[in-house]
Write a protein that holds these residues in place. Sequence first.
Motif, PDB file in Angstrom:
ATOM      1  N   THR A 212       0.794  -1.065  -0.005  1.00  0.00           N
ATOM      2  CA  THR A 212      -0.065   0.141  -0.123  1.00  0.00           C
ATOM      3  C   THR A 212       0.881   1.197  -0.004  1.00  0.00           C
ATOM      4  N   LEU A 213       0.184   2.513  -0.496  1.00  0.00           N
ATOM      5  CA  LEU A 213       0.933   3.542  -0.469  1.00  0.00           C
ATOM      6  C   LEU A 213       0.795   4.563   0.884  1.00  0.00           C
ATOM      7  N   ASN A 214       1.151   4.080   1.866  1.00  0.00           N
ATOM      8  CA  ASN A 214       0.992   4.860   3.384  1.00  0.00           C
ATOM      9  C   ASN A 214       2.018   5.914   2.998  1.00  0.00           C
ATOM     10  N   LEU A 215       1.558   7.153   3.488  1.00  0.00           N
ATOM     11  CA  LEU A 215       2.302   8.408   3.347  1.00  0.00           C
ATOM     12  C   LEU A 215       2.484   8.993   4.699  1.00  0.00           C
ATOM     13  N   ALA A 216       2.213   8.506   5.495  1.00  0.00           N
ATOM     14  CA  ALA A 216       2.372   8.828   6.929  1.00  0.00           C
ATOM     15  C   ALA A 216       3.471   8.285   7.785  1.00  0.00           C
ATOM     16  N   LEU A 217       4.181   9.314   8.423  1.00  0.00           N
ATOM     17  CA  LEU A 217       5.362   8.885   9.286  1.00  0.00           C
ATOM     18  C   LEU A 217       5.099   8.669  10.701  1.00  0.00           C
ATOM     19  N   HIS A 218       3.720   8.622  11.019  1.00  0.00           N
ATOM     20  CA  HIS A 218       3.338   8.582  12.431  1.00  0.00           C
ATOM     21  C   HIS A 218       2.585   7.526  12.513  1.00  0.00           C
ATOM     22  N   VAL A 219       2.425   6.434  11.908  1.00  0.00           N
ATOM     23  CA  VAL A 219       1.639   5.330  12.300  1.00  0.00           C
ATOM     24  C   VAL A 219       2.532   3.987  12.162  1.00  0.00           C
ATOM     25  N   GLY A 220       3.634   4.117  12.343  1.00  0.00           N
ATOM     26  CA  GLY A 220       4.646   3.006  12.759  1.00  0.00           C
ATOM     27  C   GLY A 220       5.251   2.217  11.415  1.00  0.00           C
ATOM     28  N   ASP A 221       4.860   2.417  10.309  1.00  0.00           N
ATOM     29  CA  ASP A 221       5.556   2.079   9.105  1.00  0.00           C
ATOM     30  C   ASP A 221       6.905   2.339   9.095  1.00  0.00           C
ATOM     31  N   GLU A 222       7.670   1.678   8.242  1.00  0.00           N
ATOM     32  CA  GLU A 222       9.075   1.831   8.330  1.00  0.00           C
ATOM     33  C   GLU A 222       9.239   3.275   7.421  1.00  0.00           C
ATOM     34  N   VAL A 223      10.198   4.234   8.076  1.00  0.00           N
ATOM     35  CA  VAL A 223      10.412   5.610   7.509  1.00  0.00           C
ATOM     36  C   VAL A 223      10.688   5.401   6.184  1.00  0.00           C
ATOM     37  N   GLU A 224      11.657   4.726   5.645  1.00  0.00           N
ATOM     38  CA  GLU A 224      12.479   4.355   4.428  1.00  0.00           C
ATOM     39  C   GLU A 224      11.028   4.194   3.380  1.00  0.00           C
ATOM     40  N   LEU A 225      10.329   3.340   3.778  1.00  0.00           N
ATOM     41  CA  LEU A 225       9.330   2.997   2.923  1.00  0.00           C
ATOM     42  C   LEU A 225       8.377   3.852   2.761  1.00  0.00           C
ATOM     43  N   VAL A 226       7.963   4.696   3.702  1.00  0.00           N
ATOM     44  CA  VAL A 226       7.090   5.700   3.584  1.00  0.00           C
ATOM     45  C   VAL A 226       7.603   6.871   2.778  1.00  0.00           C
ATOM     46  N   LEU A 227       8.913   7.216   2.711  1.00  0.00           N
ATOM     47  CA  LEU A 227       9.478   8.101   2.087  1.00  0.00           C
ATOM     48  C   LEU A 227       9.528   7.542   0.533  1.00  0.00           C
ATOM     49  N   GLN A 228       9.831   6.374   0.308  1.00  0.00           N
ATOM     50  CA  GLN A 228       9.674   6.165  -1.081  1.00  0.00           C
ATOM     51  C   GLN A 228       8.396   6.147  -1.404  1.00  0.00           C
ATOM     52  N   ASN A 229       7.349   5.926  -0.765  1.00  0.00           N
ATOM     53  CA  ASN A 229       5.943   6.219  -1.247  1.00  0.00           C
ATOM     54  C   ASN A 229       5.747   7.512  -1.572  1.00  0.00           C
TER      55      ASN A 229
END
Length: 104
Positions: A43-60
């Motif tokens: 999925t395309l999570n764009l939020a840094l505050h929900v516990g996803d890996e930071v680098e994956l969020v930044l890639q999204n």
Amino acid sequence: MQDFIITQKNNIWWGMFPRLTQAGFGNACSCRLHGESDMVPGTLNLALHVGDEVELVLQNRRLFAQALGLDASKFTTCEQVHGSNVAVVDEALVGAGATALADT
């Protein structure tokens, strides 16, 4: 004129309001399809505050920006609060929160 249009580029999907575009406001609402997240795989999570890996969020964020023809390092993010204060984003705030939650 349609009120809301869903579109995609490079398999990144988003919606937009043509009337806002017509009034001179760029706008895009991301869909959660086809990203790099691990929390909910793919999925395309764009939020840094929900516990996803930071680098994956930044890639999204980079994938989303690229699909829109934008530079993700110039994204300015906010932290939602309930209240009546309005933040005005000026040149000094361009990129705030783009790569770290701490400067959101």
